[in-house]
Design a protein around this motif. Structure first.
Motif, PDB file in Angstrom:
ATOM      1  N   PRO A   1     -42.395  82.242  64.336  1.00 30.26           N
ATOM      2  CA  PRO A   1     -41.804  80.923  64.563  1.00 30.26           C
ATOM      3  C   PRO A   1     -41.863  80.060  63.304  1.00 30.26           C
ATOM      4  O   PRO A   1     -41.001  79.229  63.076  1.00 30.26           O
ATOM      5  N   PHE A   2     -42.880  80.299  62.484  1.00 31.22           N
ATOM      6  CA  PHE A   2     -42.998  79.483  61.265  1.00 31.22           C
ATOM      7  C   PHE A   2     -41.827  79.767  60.333  1.00 31.22           C
ATOM      8  O   PHE A   2     -41.213  78.859  59.791  1.00 31.22           O
ATOM      9  N   ALA A   3     -41.567  81.065  60.153  1.00 29.25           N
ATOM     10  CA  ALA A   3     -40.445  81.447  59.286  1.00 29.25           C
ATOM     11  C   ALA A   3     -39.159  80.814  59.803  1.00 29.25           C
ATOM     12  O   ALA A   3     -38.362  80.268  59.049  1.00 29.25           O
ATOM     13  N   MET A   4     -39.013  80.861  61.157  1.00 28.84           N
ATOM     14  CA  MET A   4     -37.792  80.316  61.732  1.00 28.84           C
ATOM     15  C   MET A   4     -37.672  78.826  61.444  1.00 28.84           C
ATOM     16  O   MET A   4     -36.618  78.332  61.043  1.00 28.84           O
ATOM     17  N   SER A   5     -38.762  78.114  61.642  1.00 24.19           N
ATOM     18  CA  SER A   5     -38.687  76.669  61.437  1.00 24.19           C
ATOM     19  C   SER A   5     -38.471  76.352  59.960  1.00 24.19           C
ATOM     20  O   SER A   5     -37.740  75.431  59.608  1.00 24.19           O
ATOM     21  N   GLU A   6     -39.065  77.161  59.098  1.00 26.59           N
ATOM     22  CA  GLU A   6     -38.833  76.945  57.668  1.00 26.59           C
ATOM     23  C   GLU A   6     -37.371  77.154  57.309  1.00 26.59           C
ATOM     24  O   GLU A   6     -36.788  76.381  56.555  1.00 26.59           O
ATOM     25  N   ILE A   7     -36.807  78.224  57.867  1.00 24.84           N
ATOM     26  CA  ILE A   7     -35.392  78.536  57.590  1.00 24.84           C
ATOM     27  C   ILE A   7     -34.509  77.380  58.032  1.00 24.84           C
ATOM     28  O   ILE A   7     -33.666  76.882  57.285  1.00 24.84           O
ATOM     29  N   VAL A   8     -34.752  76.933  59.278  1.00 18.77           N
ATOM     30  CA  VAL A   8     -33.888  75.906  59.839  1.00 18.77           C
ATOM     31  C   VAL A   8     -34.004  74.615  59.029  1.00 18.77           C
ATOM     32  O   VAL A   8     -33.006  73.972  58.704  1.00 18.77           O
ATOM     33  N   THR A   9     -35.229  74.245  58.674  1.00 19.57           N
ATOM     34  CA  THR A   9     -35.418  73.024  57.893  1.00 19.57           C
ATOM     35  C   THR A   9     -34.734  73.158  56.532  1.00 19.57           C
ATOM     36  O   THR A   9     -34.057  72.238  56.076  1.00 19.57           O
ATOM     37  N   TRP A  10     -34.906  74.322  55.912  1.00 19.18           N
ATOM     38  CA  TRP A  10     -34.347  74.507  54.576  1.00 19.18           C
ATOM     39  C   TRP A  10     -32.826  74.413  54.610  1.00 19.18           C
ATOM     40  O   TRP A  10     -32.203  73.847  53.722  1.00 19.18           O
ATOM     41  N   MET A  11     -32.247  74.972  55.684  1.00 15.74           N
ATOM     42  CA  MET A  11     -30.784  75.015  55.735  1.00 15.74           C
ATOM     43  C   MET A  11     -30.166  73.641  55.832  1.00 15.74           C
ATOM     44  O   MET A  11     -28.966  73.482  55.578  1.00 15.74           O
ATOM     45  N   MET A  12     -30.946  72.633  56.216  1.00 13.50           N
ATOM     46  CA  MET A  12     -30.366  71.300  56.348  1.00 13.50           C
ATOM     47  C   MET A  12     -30.095  70.652  54.999  1.00 13.50           C
ATOM     48  O   MET A  12     -29.434  69.627  54.924  1.00 13.50           O
ATOM     49  N   GLY A  13     -30.623  71.215  53.944  1.00  9.25           N
ATOM     50  CA  GLY A  13     -30.335  70.679  52.620  1.00  9.25           C
ATOM     51  C   GLY A  13     -31.106  69.425  52.314  1.00  9.25           C
ATOM     52  O   GLY A  13     -31.047  68.447  53.052  1.00  9.25           O
ATOM     53  N   SER A  14     -31.870  69.444  51.249  1.00  4.80           N
ATOM     54  CA  SER A  14     -32.657  68.273  50.900  1.00  4.80           C
ATOM     55  C   SER A  14     -33.077  68.349  49.441  1.00  4.80           C
ATOM     56  O   SER A  14     -33.094  69.430  48.845  1.00  4.80           O
ATOM     57  N   LEU A  15     -33.419  67.193  48.896  1.00  4.38           N
ATOM     58  CA  LEU A  15     -33.952  67.169  47.533  1.00  4.38           C
ATOM     59  C   LEU A  15     -35.418  66.752  47.544  1.00  4.38           C
ATOM     60  O   LEU A  15     -35.996  66.483  46.493  1.00  4.38           O
ATOM     61  N   ALA A  16     -36.006  66.682  48.738  1.00  2.33           N
ATOM     62  CA  ALA A  16     -37.391  66.228  48.827  1.00  2.33           C
ATOM     63  C   ALA A  16     -38.316  67.258  48.182  1.00  2.33           C
ATOM     64  O   ALA A  16     -38.082  68.463  48.271  1.00  2.33           O
ATOM     65  N   ASP A  17     -39.328  66.754  47.517  1.00  3.84           N
ATOM     66  CA  ASP A  17     -40.368  67.593  46.904  1.00  3.84           C
ATOM     67  C   ASP A  17     -39.824  68.593  45.892  1.00  3.84           C
ATOM     68  O   ASP A  17     -40.401  69.666  45.708  1.00  3.84           O
ATOM     69  N   ARG A  18     -38.704  68.278  45.263  1.00  2.60           N
ATOM     70  CA  ARG A  18     -38.227  69.179  44.219  1.00  2.60           C
ATOM     71  C   ARG A  18     -38.856  68.757  42.892  1.00  2.60           C
ATOM     72  O   ARG A  18     -39.119  67.585  42.665  1.00  2.60           O
ATOM     73  N   SER A  19     -39.063  69.735  42.025  1.00  4.50           N
ATOM     74  CA  SER A  19     -39.747  69.441  40.771  1.00  4.50           C
ATOM     75  C   SER A  19     -38.860  69.829  39.597  1.00  4.50           C
ATOM     76  O   SER A  19     -37.699  70.193  39.767  1.00  4.50           O
ATOM     77  N   TRP A  20     -39.425  69.765  38.412  1.00  7.75           N
ATOM     78  CA  TRP A  20     -38.653  70.145  37.223  1.00  7.75           C
ATOM     79  C   TRP A  20     -38.260  71.614  37.256  1.00  7.75           C
ATOM     80  O   TRP A  20     -37.274  72.008  36.656  1.00  7.75           O
ATOM     81  N   HIS A  21     -39.060  72.454  37.965  1.00 10.35           N
ATOM     82  CA  HIS A  21     -38.683  73.874  38.051  1.00 10.35           C
ATOM     83  C   HIS A  21     -37.261  74.030  38.568  1.00 10.35           C
ATOM     84  O   HIS A  21     -36.454  74.760  38.018  1.00 10.35           O
ATOM     85  N   GLU A  22     -36.992  73.316  39.665  1.00 10.18           N
ATOM     86  CA  GLU A  22     -35.670  73.431  40.273  1.00 10.18           C
ATOM     87  C   GLU A  22     -34.580  72.934  39.326  1.00 10.18           C
ATOM     88  O   GLU A  22     -33.485  73.472  39.281  1.00 10.18           O
ATOM     89  N   VAL A  23     -34.937  71.870  38.573  1.00  9.06           N
ATOM     90  CA  VAL A  23     -33.954  71.350  37.617  1.00  9.06           C
ATOM     91  C   VAL A  23     -33.604  72.424  36.597  1.00  9.06           C
ATOM     92  O   VAL A  23     -32.433  72.650  36.288  1.00  9.06           O
ATOM     93  N   TRP A  24     -34.658  73.117  36.096  1.00  9.75           N
ATOM     94  CA  TRP A  24     -34.388  74.136  35.070  1.00  9.75           C
ATOM     95  C   TRP A  24     -33.595  75.310  35.622  1.00  9.75           C
ATOM     96  O   TRP A  24     -32.883  75.985  34.890  1.00  9.75           O
ATOM     97  N   ILE A  25     -33.736  75.570  36.903  1.00 12.93           N
ATOM     98  CA  ILE A  25     -32.916  76.649  37.478  1.00 12.93           C
ATOM     99  C   ILE A  25     -31.466  76.202  37.644  1.00 12.93           C
ATOM    100  O   ILE A  25     -30.531  76.892  37.228  1.00 12.93           O
TER     101      ILE A  25
END
Lengths: 321, 260
Positions: free
Chosen positions: A159-183
């Protein structure tokens, strides 16, 4: 090209970026910071998030303008090619397999998904066939990725994986760091440049495929540029922020009447306006007091986008009548 | 220099076709519906590469040329041209300069101005395409082709939406272009236009060339009657011919009465 429009958008961005840095759960007064952690909040939390919003919004705005130009349709969206669902499928698989916990694995999986969708698209579209066939191929890739995603969710190991998937799919910029910027930043910039190269060919497409071909447009090359350009911008965006809809549809629309309406003169303003819209929408998500965390960016933009889409449809209906 | 299409087999609607158009001449392609006129024009423009045939420009296969060189040589106006975005007339015409990427801007400017003048569009240059009438739109699209200043002008039914004055002026323009050594190839539905203004006529029927030559021969009464399956007769003097269809029968005169 409409220099004035570009300057106005740049000025708006120059104004919006500092404001967005100060706004959030805690407001920071630049002259008298009340917190010792203010600089950390600014540099490590809000700045990368703002940069990411600019990069993603810019990429989606540019890709949307290019897509509408290529498909000669004001209702086209960068998601149509199935690249965004492909990237999302990659990300979902990383959750599903548990690799998402390791650093960089989620975006890598998503980029691999985007790459797979691009390859499949190129393969199906083949050497012949026109834009219509290509769009159908995109829709097919899109629905295939969607179905596999649903399959992965329904078979999710916990269920954790499922909830993570669903939350992630909604799209967000929360808690993003410079790593994501460099990608995301290099890939998006590269993709936008590829779309820029396609600009003249997109102008010729205004007259339809055959006339564009008669004006010297290599339709195969243009298609390859579109797959690469849209794939890089959209794939990179989904890899770091999940699926964020409507920016690519809305922004070119809002900006088009302010240009001479040639697809090539829309690319840059649309990118800038996309960056601005994304930045503002992300600020809104941060500021809105919402029980249980902040509003997800993807949801906010879809909520904003739907009435816009409806207005567009109603206007088109009126024009047809 | 000639623009030639040689087909050894079937391509679209065409079947074993061999036709030649010369520079300095106005060539008309005529034929009943579905005869393959538009396909022939598309092939001549080098936009369709037939499996078992080729288009030769000055004896050289067209498909071996780079796309931009071909685009500078051959301007093509499709039968029902689309304009996806509501650009202004001037921007639309400027699209015709796309093959000349590296041309100096003064040359570009001049070509656009010439095209605007040729199609009598000075008043409409800033008007969005959506606010043009059918004829004005057709003129703007023709001006787009003229702006390329190609060596060959290929147009599919260029007069279809034009009023008398603008059709006559466009025909004069085609004639001027031919006189300065350009090639003009037109798909024409109106046989009288072909008869009066073309130097050479190619008649297609069911994908084959059935008549070819000067208009008085290729569009003779016998050919028209047989190919269009309609008893016809040419009236007037050469250069001012009009086509009269069928002998005046009671049914036809009744129709004429209703129409007037």
């Amino acid at each position: 090209m409409s220099i004035r429009l570009i300057l106005a958008l740049l000025a708006a961005l120059l104004l919006a970026v500092p404001l967005s840095l100060l706004a959030g759960r805690v407001w920071i007064d630049p002259l008298a910071p009340q917190f010792q952690t203010a600089s950390v909040i600014l540099v490590e939390l809000r700045l990368p998030r703002a940069v990411l919003a600019l990069v993603l919004g810019g990429g989606l705005g540019t890709a949307g303008a290019a897509m509408q130009g290529y498909l000669r349709n004001p209702l086209a969206d960068p998601g149509l090619f199935g690249i965004a669902p492909g990237a999302a499928l990659g990300a979902v698989l990383s959750f599903w397999t548990g690799y998402a916990a390791a650093p960089y694995m989620l975006p890598l999986f998503a980029l691999a998904g985007a790459g797979g969708a691009m390859a499949l698209l190129a393969l199906i579209a083949g050497r012949g066939g026109g834009v219509a066939l290509f769009t159908l191929a995109g829709l097919m890739v899109s629905s295939l990725a969607g179905a596999l995603m649903s399959l992965a969710i329904s078979l999710s190991p916990s269920p954790f994986a499922m909830s993570e998937i669903v939350t992630w799919m909604m799209g967000s910029l929360a808690d993003r760091s410079w790593h994501e910027v460099w990608i995301a930043a290099p890939l998006t910039v590269l993709g936008a440049m590829v779309l820029g190269i396609a600009g003249r060919d997109l102008d010729a497409m205004t007259l339809g495929e055959v006339a564009a071909h008669s004006l010297g447009v290599d339709l195969m090359r243009l298609r390859a540029l579109m797959i690469a350009g849209v794939g890089l911008t959209v794939g990179a965006g989904v890899a770091v922020a999940g699926i964020i809809g409507f920016v690519g549809l809305m922004v070119p629309h809002l900006v088009r009447p302010l240009t001479d309406r040639r697809p090539s003169s829309l690319l840059l303003p649309s990118g800038l306006a996309g960056a601005l819209l994304m930045l503002l929408a992300d600020c809104l998500c941060r500021i809105l007091p919402l029980a249980g965390g902040e509003l997800r960016l993807g949801i906010a933009l879809s909520l904003l986008g739907t009435p816009f889409f409806l207005r567009l449809l109603l206007r088109m209906r009126k024009e047809l009548a | 220099m000639t623009l030639a299409l040689n087909l050894a087999g079937v391509a679209g609607r065409l079947d074993r076709v061999s036709l030649q158009c010369r520079r300095g001449m106005v060539t008309a392609i005529c034929g009943p519906n579905g005869a393959g006129k538009s396909t022939a024009l598309v092939c001549l423009a080098g936009l369709m590469l037939p499996d078992n045939g080729e288009t030769l420009l000055g004896g050289l296969p067209l498909h071996r040329q780079t796309l931009s060189r071909r685009a500078r040589w051959i301007g093509y106006l499709p039968q029902s041209p689309e304009v996806a975005w509501d650009v202004s007339v001037e921007v639309l015409i400027s699209l015709g300069r796309l093959p000349w990427k590296d041309a100096p801007s003064i040359e570009t400017r001049e070509a656009i101005e010439d095209a605007i003048a040729a199609m009598d569009l000075q008043e409409l240059r800033h008007r969005p395409v959506s606010r043009l009438s059918g004829g004005e739109r057709a003129r703007a699209l023709m001006a787009r082709v003229l702006a390329t200043q190609p060596g060959w002008l290929l147009a599919d039914e260029p007069f279809a939406a034009l009023d008398l004055a603008h059709a006559a002026s466009l025909m004069r323009h085609f004639r001027q272009q031919a006189n300065v050594g350009r090639g003009v190839v037109l798909v024409l539905h109106d046989l009288a236009t072909a008869m009066n203004h073309a130097d050479q006529v190619v008649v297609l029927e069911k994908g084959r060339v059935v008549a070819e030559g000067p208009p008085e021969i290729a569009l003779s009464r016998e050919v028209v009657t047989r190919v269009w399956n309609c008893p016809a007769r040419w009236l007037g003097e050469p250069g001012e011919r009009a086509l009269s269809l069928g002998a005046p029968s009671p049914a036809a005169s009744g129709l004429r009465g209703r129409l007037s």
